[in-house]
Design a protein around this motif. Structure first.
Motif, PDB file in Angstrom:
ATOM      1  N   PHE A  23       0.867  -1.187   0.000  1.00 47.11           N
ATOM      2  CA  PHE A  23       0.000   0.000   0.000  1.00 47.11           C
ATOM      3  C   PHE A  23       0.899   1.230   0.000  1.00 47.11           C
ATOM      4  O   PHE A  23       1.862   1.305   0.775  1.00 47.11           O
ATOM      5  CB  PHE A  23      -0.875  -0.038   1.261  1.00 47.11           C
ATOM      6  CG  PHE A  23      -2.022   0.914   1.246  1.00 47.11           C
ATOM      7  CD1 PHE A  23      -3.147   0.645   0.485  1.00 47.11           C
ATOM      8  CD2 PHE A  23      -1.988   2.069   1.988  1.00 47.11           C
ATOM      9  CE1 PHE A  23      -4.214   1.529   0.464  1.00 47.11           C
ATOM     10  CE2 PHE A  23      -3.050   2.954   1.982  1.00 47.11           C
ATOM     11  CZ  PHE A  23      -4.168   2.685   1.220  1.00 47.11           C
ATOM     12  N   HIS A  82     -10.589  13.146  -2.056  1.00 52.12           N
ATOM     13  CA  HIS A  82      -9.140  13.040  -1.828  1.00 52.12           C
ATOM     14  C   HIS A  82      -8.528  12.522  -3.119  1.00 52.12           C
ATOM     15  O   HIS A  82      -9.103  11.647  -3.763  1.00 52.12           O
ATOM     16  CB  HIS A  82      -8.940  12.063  -0.660  1.00 52.12           C
ATOM     17  CG  HIS A  82      -7.540  11.701  -0.340  1.00 52.12           C
ATOM     18  ND1 HIS A  82      -6.486  12.573  -0.405  1.00 52.12           N
ATOM     19  CD2 HIS A  82      -7.010  10.523   0.134  1.00 52.12           C
ATOM     20  CE1 HIS A  82      -5.384  11.956  -0.017  1.00 52.12           C
ATOM     21  NE2 HIS A  82      -5.674  10.716   0.301  1.00 52.12           N
ATOM     22  N   ASP A  86      -5.035   5.844  -4.942  1.00 49.15           N
ATOM     23  CA  ASP A  86      -5.843   4.662  -4.598  1.00 49.15           C
ATOM     24  C   ASP A  86      -7.327   4.955  -4.802  1.00 49.15           C
ATOM     25  O   ASP A  86      -8.118   4.041  -5.033  1.00 49.15           O
ATOM     26  CB  ASP A  86      -5.564   4.142  -3.177  1.00 49.15           C
ATOM     27  CG  ASP A  86      -5.627   5.196  -2.087  1.00 49.15           C
ATOM     28  OD1 ASP A  86      -5.396   6.375  -2.389  1.00 49.15           O
ATOM     29  OD2 ASP A  86      -5.910   4.838  -0.928  1.00 49.15           O
ATOM     30  N   HIS A  87      -7.705   6.242  -4.774  1.00 51.48           N
ATOM     31  CA  HIS A  87      -9.109   6.623  -4.975  1.00 51.48           C
ATOM     32  C   HIS A  87      -9.375   7.285  -6.325  1.00 51.48           C
ATOM     33  O   HIS A  87     -10.512   7.625  -6.612  1.00 51.48           O
ATOM     34  CB  HIS A  87      -9.556   7.589  -3.873  1.00 51.48           C
ATOM     35  CG  HIS A  87      -9.279   7.073  -2.504  1.00 51.48           C
ATOM     36  ND1 HIS A  87      -9.928   5.985  -1.976  1.00 51.48           N
ATOM     37  CD2 HIS A  87      -8.387   7.465  -1.564  1.00 51.48           C
ATOM     38  CE1 HIS A  87      -9.447   5.738  -0.757  1.00 51.48           C
ATOM     39  NE2 HIS A  87      -8.512   6.609  -0.494  1.00 51.48           N
ATOM     40  N   HIS A 149      -6.200  12.891   4.379  1.00 48.24           N
ATOM     41  CA  HIS A 149      -4.841  12.535   4.640  1.00 48.24           C
ATOM     42  C   HIS A 149      -3.805  13.469   3.979  1.00 48.24           C
ATOM     43  O   HIS A 149      -2.668  13.548   4.440  1.00 48.24           O
ATOM     44  CB  HIS A 149      -4.695  11.057   4.184  1.00 48.24           C
ATOM     45  CG  HIS A 149      -3.372  10.562   3.816  1.00 48.24           C
ATOM     46  ND1 HIS A 149      -3.095   9.859   2.685  1.00 48.24           N
ATOM     47  CD2 HIS A 149      -2.200  10.668   4.491  1.00 48.24           C
ATOM     48  CE1 HIS A 149      -1.836   9.531   2.642  1.00 48.24           C
ATOM     49  NE2 HIS A 149      -1.258   9.994   3.713  1.00 48.24           N
ATOM     50  N   ASP A 168     -10.223   8.915   3.703  1.00 51.45           N
ATOM     51  CA  ASP A 168      -9.232   8.175   4.497  1.00 51.45           C
ATOM     52  C   ASP A 168      -9.522   8.218   5.997  1.00 51.45           C
ATOM     53  O   ASP A 168      -9.156   7.289   6.736  1.00 51.45           O
ATOM     54  CB  ASP A 168      -7.833   8.759   4.265  1.00 51.45           C
ATOM     55  CG  ASP A 168      -7.177   8.224   3.001  1.00 51.45           C
ATOM     56  OD1 ASP A 168      -7.776   7.389   2.321  1.00 51.45           O
ATOM     57  OD2 ASP A 168      -6.049   8.659   2.707  1.00 51.45           O
TER      58      ASP A 168
HETATM   59 FE1  FEO Z   1      -6.682   6.137   0.741  1.00 51.66          FE
HETATM   60 FE2  FEO Z   1      -4.624   8.888   1.217  1.00 51.66          FE
HETATM   61  O1  FEO Z   1      -5.536   7.529   0.243  1.00 51.66           O
END
Ligand code: FEO
Length: 405
Positions: A23, A82, A86-87, A149, A168
């Protein structure tokens, strides 16, 4: 692959990632992680947060949308709380399938849409207090939550269902399988996810603890019925539970940590380990629990989690080429980045031909502001006097941990 209904016209979608990939390219996820997205429908439809093309997540997303009669091309608004990939990693492909959807994010988020994905059309910058009327009495509101985050982060609020889409914040590692709500998991499973939540927090969010507290204060006026993060379970039975958990973690910055000791050790030929065993005997004599982490055998992701919650820390390592045992230097740099500060600390270790670990260690821990007991170093194997000192140092560390505020 079905969507989960949170409330009337509000759905959770999630793709479990079960991969040997790291990750963020750093952190192991042996128990997986979920990427959650959400759909809110009025007369128009909003998709909140996307996925990256990882373990088939886009396909899962499309199938789950289809399970509630929505086609990707039918999305009117894509809300990006965000911009971490990952998003958002699948954004360019989403755009090809749906050129008309308006993309909404904070002003900083919109800049990242442009820099990561070279999208320039159909973008709307949001600020705290802005709203989006989906029609049919459904209005979404936005609140900036910087650094939870990264700096561009915001949260989305659906007052009608009382759902906070927090991205997050309030997230966790751990795949979910065919369940998603907190009331669908046993207490045993919750205990597992609590560990993975702490590790996620220590790895991902710990640098921004002050901002976590600020965000929770900002949201205090909302009548939150559901917390819907972008990783981990959706909290509809007891949303306070995850908020309090996060506040506890954020509070570790200022003290009030667990009366435990995180022991991080490395040993080349067993001499440092032999000395460490005496320290552990001393800690045990005082009845203070400890966790043991060997470097480089264990990934620092797990060390961070235990170090983050523990008041005490032991660093045990030999000198290597006039300096610290190299993997320990990496661990210390991570502890500094993740604000594992103010701990009660003991360092021990042996040296063979010449010392040097102490000098480098003393320099590296300056920014950590640890309350240090006197280091114990010895040449070669520890003799009886050194063993006694090590035992007493372990006891003293444990006593200080017990009496810490
Ligand atoms: Fe789940 Fe800061 O990304």
């Amino acid at each position: 692959m079905k969507a989960f209904q949170i409330a009337d016209s509000v759905y959770a979608l999630h793709a479990d990632i079960d991969s040997a990939d790291l990750f963020e390219g750093i952190w192991p996820i042996p128990h997986g992680v979920s990427l959650n997205s959400y759909v809110v429908k009025g007369e128009r439809t909003a998709l909140i947060d996307l996925v990256r093309d990882w373990c088939g997540a886009p396909k899962v997303l499309a199938a789950e949308l289809a399970s509630v009669g929505i086609d990707l091309a039918g999305i009117d608004y894509l809300i990006l709380n965000h911009l971490e990939p990952d998003h958002t990693g699948w954004l360019a492909e989403f755009r090809k399938l749906n050129p008309k959807a308006e993309i909404l994010a904070t002003a900083k988020g919109i800049e990242l849409v442009k820099s990561f994905y070279k999208e320039t059309e159909g973008l709307r910058a949001l600020k705290s207090g802005d709203t989006l009327d989906l029609g049919g009495g459904r209005i979404l509101a936005f609140e900036e939550a910087p650094n939870v985050h990264w700096p561009e982060t915001m949260v989305t609020w659906d007052a009608k269902s009382g759902t906070l889409f927090s991205c997050d914040a309030f997230g966790s590692y751990g795949k979910l399988g065919d369940r998603i709500f907190d009331d669908q998991f046993t207490e045993e499973e919750h205990a597992f996810f609590e560990k993975e939540t702490l590790r996620y927090y220590a790895n991902i969010v710990a640098s921004f603890g002050v901002f976590v507290k600020r965000a929770v204060q900002k949201l205090a006026g909302l009548d939150i019925k559901v917390i819907a993060p972008s990783h981990g379970m959706v909290w509809r039975k007891d949303p306070k539970r995850i908020v309090e958990r996060y506040l506890t973690y954020a509070g570790y910055l200022d003290g009030g940590r667990e009366k435990e000791i995180c022991v991080v050790w490395g040993s080349m030929y067993g001499n440092t380990k032999k000395g460490l065993d005496e320290v552990l005997r001393g800690i045990e004599a005082e009845g203070v629990p400890y966790t043991l982490h060997r470097v480089p055998n264990e990934d620092p992701s797990f060390i961070l989690a235990d170090a983050y919650k523990s008041e005490g820390i032991v660093i045990a390592m030999p000198t290597y080429e006039y300096r610290m045992f190299p993997p320990m230097a990496y661990v210390l740099s991570l502890l500094e980045r993740k604000h594992v500060k103010g701990r009660t600390a003991l360092r021990i270790g042996s040296w063979g031909w010449v010392g040097g670990a102490k000098k480098e260690y003393d320099e590296l821990i300056v920014p950590l502001k640890w309350n240090c007991l006197e280091s114990v170093e010895w040449a070669g194997g520890a003799g009886p006097e050194t063993m006694k000192t090590l035992y007493e140092s372990g006891r003293e560390l444990a006593r200080r941990v017990k009496s810490a505020p």
